[in-house]
Design a protein around this motif. Sequence first.
Motif, mmCIF file in Angstrom:
data_model
loop_
_atom_site.group_PDB
_atom_site.id
_atom_site.type_symbol
_atom_site.label_atom_id
_atom_site.label_comp_id
_atom_site.label_asym_id
_atom_site.label_seq_id
_atom_site.Cartn_x
_atom_site.Cartn_y
_atom_site.Cartn_z
ATOM 1 N N MET A 1 4.273 -5.684 -4.195
ATOM 2 C CA MET A 1 5.067 -4.869 -4.386
ATOM 3 C C MET A 1 5.888 -3.931 -3.427
ATOM 4 S SD MET A 1 3.853 -2.157 -7.156
ATOM 5 C CE MET A 1 3.027 -0.922 -6.457
ATOM 6 N N SER A 2 7.218 -4.438 -4.730
ATOM 7 C CA SER A 2 8.575 -3.921 -3.453
ATOM 8 C C SER A 2 8.030 -2.268 -4.016
ATOM 9 C CB SER A 2 9.866 -4.217 -3.995
ATOM 10 O OG SER A 2 10.489 -3.644 -3.807
ATOM 11 N N SER A 3 8.474 -1.751 -2.846
ATOM 12 C CA SER A 3 8.517 -0.264 -3.179
ATOM 13 C C SER A 3 10.071 0.399 -2.424
ATOM 14 C CB SER A 3 7.909 0.534 -1.287
ATOM 15 O OG SER A 3 8.468 0.046 -0.316
ATOM 16 N N ALA A 4 10.766 -0.731 -3.108
ATOM 17 C CA ALA A 4 12.744 -0.144 -3.201
ATOM 18 C C ALA A 4 12.825 0.966 -4.641
ATOM 19 C CB ALA A 4 13.153 -1.505 -2.889
ATOM 20 N N GLY A 5 13.325 1.671 -4.174
ATOM 21 C CA GLY A 5 13.888 2.733 -5.254
ATOM 22 C C GLY A 5 14.712 1.983 -6.184
ATOM 23 N N SER A 6 15.698 2.121 -7.000
ATOM 24 C CA SER A 6 16.284 2.453 -7.893
ATOM 25 C C SER A 6 17.652 1.774 -7.612
ATOM 26 C CB SER A 6 17.129 3.286 -9.222
ATOM 27 O OG SER A 6 17.022 3.003 -10.166
ATOM 28 N N THR A 7 18.016 0.478 -8.182
ATOM 29 C CA THR A 7 19.099 -0.818 -7.923
ATOM 30 C C THR A 7 20.333 0.781 -8.879
ATOM 31 O OG1 THR A 7 18.196 -2.342 -8.979
ATOM 32 C CG2 THR A 7 20.491 -2.615 -8.891
ATOM 33 N N LEU A 8 20.173 1.817 -9.633
ATOM 34 C CA LEU A 8 21.168 2.706 -9.967
ATOM 35 C C LEU A 8 21.174 3.813 -8.896
ATOM 36 C CD1 LEU A 8 21.540 1.644 -13.445
ATOM 37 C CD2 LEU A 8 23.010 0.842 -11.614
ATOM 38 N N ALA A 9 19.989 3.710 -8.438
ATOM 39 C CA ALA A 9 19.468 5.737 -8.026
ATOM 40 C C ALA A 9 20.690 5.025 -6.581
ATOM 41 C CB ALA A 9 18.299 5.482 -7.154
ATOM 42 N N PRO A 10 20.874 6.792 -5.957
ATOM 43 C CA PRO A 10 22.409 7.046 -4.571
ATOM 44 C C PRO A 10 21.461 6.383 -3.499
ATOM 45 C CG PRO A 10 21.637 9.287 -6.216
ATOM 46 C CD PRO A 10 20.469 7.874 -6.413
ATOM 47 N N ALA A 11 21.693 6.116 -2.453
ATOM 48 C CA ALA A 11 21.510 5.967 -1.440
ATOM 49 C C ALA A 11 20.165 7.143 -1.134
ATOM 50 C CB ALA A 11 22.831 6.020 -0.423
ATOM 51 N N LEU A 400 24.854 -9.593 -8.554
ATOM 52 C CA LEU A 400 25.952 -8.985 -8.708
ATOM 53 C C LEU A 400 26.191 -7.596 -7.641
ATOM 54 C CD1 LEU A 400 28.144 -7.249 -10.452
ATOM 55 C CD2 LEU A 400 26.519 -6.561 -11.670
ATOM 56 N N ARG A 401 26.778 -8.155 -7.046
ATOM 57 C CA ARG A 401 27.154 -6.672 -5.391
ATOM 58 C C ARG A 401 27.719 -6.176 -5.706
ATOM 59 N NH1 ARG A 401 24.842 -8.995 -1.386
ATOM 60 N NH2 ARG A 401 24.290 -11.047 -0.660
ATOM 61 N N VAL A 402 27.311 -4.973 -5.720
ATOM 62 C CA VAL A 402 28.018 -3.502 -5.280
ATOM 63 C C VAL A 402 28.373 -2.572 -4.434
ATOM 64 C CG1 VAL A 402 28.489 -0.868 -7.084
ATOM 65 C CG2 VAL A 402 26.849 -3.208 -8.504
ATOM 66 N N PRO A 403 29.211 -1.688 -4.437
ATOM 67 C CA PRO A 403 29.645 -0.890 -3.200
ATOM 68 C C PRO A 403 28.729 -0.032 -3.461
ATOM 69 C CG PRO A 403 31.777 -1.413 -3.500
ATOM 70 C CD PRO A 403 30.511 -2.210 -4.981
ATOM 71 N N PRO A 404 27.832 0.602 -2.130
ATOM 72 C CA PRO A 404 26.846 1.050 -2.254
ATOM 73 C C PRO A 404 27.332 3.011 -2.590
ATOM 74 C CG PRO A 404 26.826 0.138 -0.467
ATOM 75 C CD PRO A 404 28.098 -0.299 -0.842
ATOM 76 N N ARG A 409 27.009 6.463 -7.509
ATOM 77 C CA ARG A 409 27.357 7.841 -7.902
ATOM 78 C C ARG A 409 26.678 7.104 -9.673
ATOM 79 N NH1 ARG A 409 30.747 7.698 -4.373
ATOM 80 N NH2 ARG A 409 32.050 9.510 -3.137
ATOM 81 N N LEU A 410 26.576 5.878 -10.406
ATOM 82 C CA LEU A 410 26.501 4.993 -10.833
ATOM 83 C C LEU A 410 25.302 5.845 -11.987
ATOM 84 C CD1 LEU A 410 26.667 1.378 -11.116
ATOM 85 C CD2 LEU A 410 28.204 3.139 -12.057
ATOM 86 N N PRO A 411 24.372 6.127 -11.051
ATOM 87 C CA PRO A 411 23.307 7.400 -12.220
ATOM 88 C C PRO A 411 23.698 8.040 -12.714
ATOM 89 C CG PRO A 411 22.344 6.205 -10.231
ATOM 90 C CD PRO A 411 23.768 5.960 -10.428
ATOM 91 N N VAL A 412 24.638 9.128 -12.062
ATOM 92 C CA VAL A 412 24.845 10.414 -12.436
ATOM 93 C C VAL A 412 26.557 10.155 -13.054
ATOM 94 C CG1 VAL A 412 26.203 12.754 -11.555
ATOM 95 C CG2 VAL A 412 24.524 11.744 -10.182
ATOM 96 N N VAL A 413 27.088 9.520 -13.128
ATOM 97 C CA VAL A 413 28.261 9.148 -14.226
ATOM 98 C C VAL A 413 27.397 9.126 -15.248
ATOM 99 C CG1 VAL A 413 30.381 7.870 -14.545
ATOM 100 C CG2 VAL A 413 29.747 8.403 -12.437
ATOM 101 N N ALA A 414 26.813 7.685 -15.351
ATOM 102 C CA ALA A 414 26.196 7.216 -16.678
ATOM 103 C C ALA A 414 24.742 8.340 -17.135
ATOM 104 C CB ALA A 414 24.889 6.248 -16.088
ATOM 105 N N ALA A 415 24.338 9.134 -17.085
ATOM 106 C CA ALA A 415 24.421 10.365 -17.365
ATOM 107 C C ALA A 415 24.742 10.880 -17.906
ATOM 108 C CB ALA A 415 22.644 11.208 -16.761
ATOM 109 N N VAL A 416 25.696 11.348 -17.280
ATOM 110 C CA VAL A 416 26.361 12.688 -17.646
ATOM 111 C C VAL A 416 27.716 11.777 -19.050
ATOM 112 C CG1 VAL A 416 29.125 13.791 -17.242
ATOM 113 C CG2 VAL A 416 27.636 13.631 -15.601
#
Length: 622
Positions: A1-11, A400-404, A409-416
């Motif tokens: 099981m991976s322990s990696a964080g959210s794909t959309l989470a900040p670094a 799909l590669r997204v710049p770090p 910033r994606l979670p914050v932008v999406a939440a707002v």
Amino acid sequence: MSSAGSTLAPAATAEPEQARRSGFSPQELVVGLAVVLVAAHVALRSWMLWPSWFYGDDYALIGEAQEAGLSADYLVEPYGGRFQPLGRLLVWIVADAGPLDWHAAAVILIVMVALADLACVWMLLELFGARKGVLLPLAAYLGSAVVMPGTMWFAAALDQLPLQTVLCAAVAAWVRYLRTGRARWWIVTAVVLGLGLLAFVKTLLVLIVLGWLTVAHFSSGGPLRRVGTVLRRYAVGCVVLVGGALAFLVWYLNAVPSLVTEETDNPVAADLARNMLGEALPVGLLGGPWRWGSTNLPVALADPPQAAVLLSWAVLAATAVGLALRRRRTGRVWVLLALYAAATYLLLLVTRAPLVGGRLGLEYRYLTDVVPVAALCLGLATMPLRGADEPTEPRAHPGLRVPPALLSRLPVVAAVLLATSGLVSSVAYGRLWHTDHAAHDWFEQVEAGLGGEGAVDVAEGSVPEPVVSGLVSPWNTLSRLLPQAGLPVSFPEVSTRLAHVDEDGHVTQGFVAPAVLGVPGPEDECGHRLGSGGRTSLTIPLEQAVPAGIYWLRIPYLASAADTLEVRAGASSGAAQVSKGLGSIFVDLATGAGGVTISIDGDAVVCLGRLEAGPLLEGPDW
């Protein structure tokens, strides 16, 4: 099981540095932000609820509570095909607080909103931990306008708010059980579901969510192997929940009047699906509908622009594809959302929709509980589910590669964006209950018209449909509603001063529009003479019998002194306290009559003019 964080989470590397600067750990910051969001949401809902008012079924529920009082029989009595002892108890509390005490109801609603919010926070923290990624699904839930009809309308909130609370709390407790195997947590889950069933039978659908989480994420392999794993690990908890749900369902179907239509050919299925799943749901998941429409305000239906519907589908599809390219096992997450939405649709299809039509799919009240499921699915698709055999996880080679920098910033932008969009739609809906509430305005007008003069005789009648619908008859009548509001009124069959309440709530003196006249009296100057050595009782026929309906009878009189007359017309009877001089006696002819019998015991002489029977209309100012 991976322990990696959210794909959309900040670094993750930025979090410790931020925490050191703030003096709080990353987990404490997340929990603190969640609490702030909940507090802001509760404050916003309080602003919306406090100036509002009762609507529709609220009056019937409160009236029944006032009549029955608090008892076991009252609590278990179904209302409209719904078994809701918890709701009945809350209604009784409001009824006992005072006449139509909206602020008592508002306090209850605000508390229930807070409980639902906190249950959602518990669910997200329990499943994903105190990580920044949980703020996105939390914002999606708190900002949704889909929950508004099930919040502003007291009768609807008695079902919907407890269901949201129970759904989130049951998921949190059940996942704790799946992760730890401790019996206490399936017991907590069972207790939570049991409480939910005391509020709304739709709580049974929560089992879809619990079952899917168990099979899809806490087991692995093919279907049979997954089932075997579940039964081996969680047999006791599963047997208790499923067995208890089946037992309740069997009892419910036998004890509670069914709302399921007997119609076999259902012509509304396509319209309902298009409105509910094709339009209302997709825009609602993104903070819509941005436009409300209704012919029965303040309750409003979703009325999104067609372009917004198409754009919503495009955004949802792009989100699903983008997450699938970056994370494994996201498909099963959207299957859960689709299953729950489909179950909600089918339930509505076989109950209310055939009676109302496919347009009912635009009523968000029936989609309220899909919102916490959508928030859950958003969390599952973007973050690892703690302790699961097969959570979603980042792909080793994402398509799909997204710049770090952008990814952080994606979670914050999406939440707002979600919160802002939902805020616009929610405030617009809430203001309808402040500015376009016919019942609130009507009650205020009646209270002002009565002017605090003490007890007032009022003619019975039904209120206009926008005030209280005839669907809740007889709780749409003046004799039920005005006493509920604590107004000093009575509804006698015989009166010498009768108030008339019109459709706008204006109170005037009653005026009979003559449709049928009485037989003229034998005396030119006195008409029909009564009393003082003459006749102490007489019967005056009408020129033609009046059938049962809404007619009133007016008897004009001239009395030499104050006295009491006994009046009987058809099934109506009563004492009329006449005063010296000219006046009128009004008699309710709701059951029909062919004439009137009047008697006197005192010494006054009373001359009775020609009778007038007809509908009661508004007369001079009260």
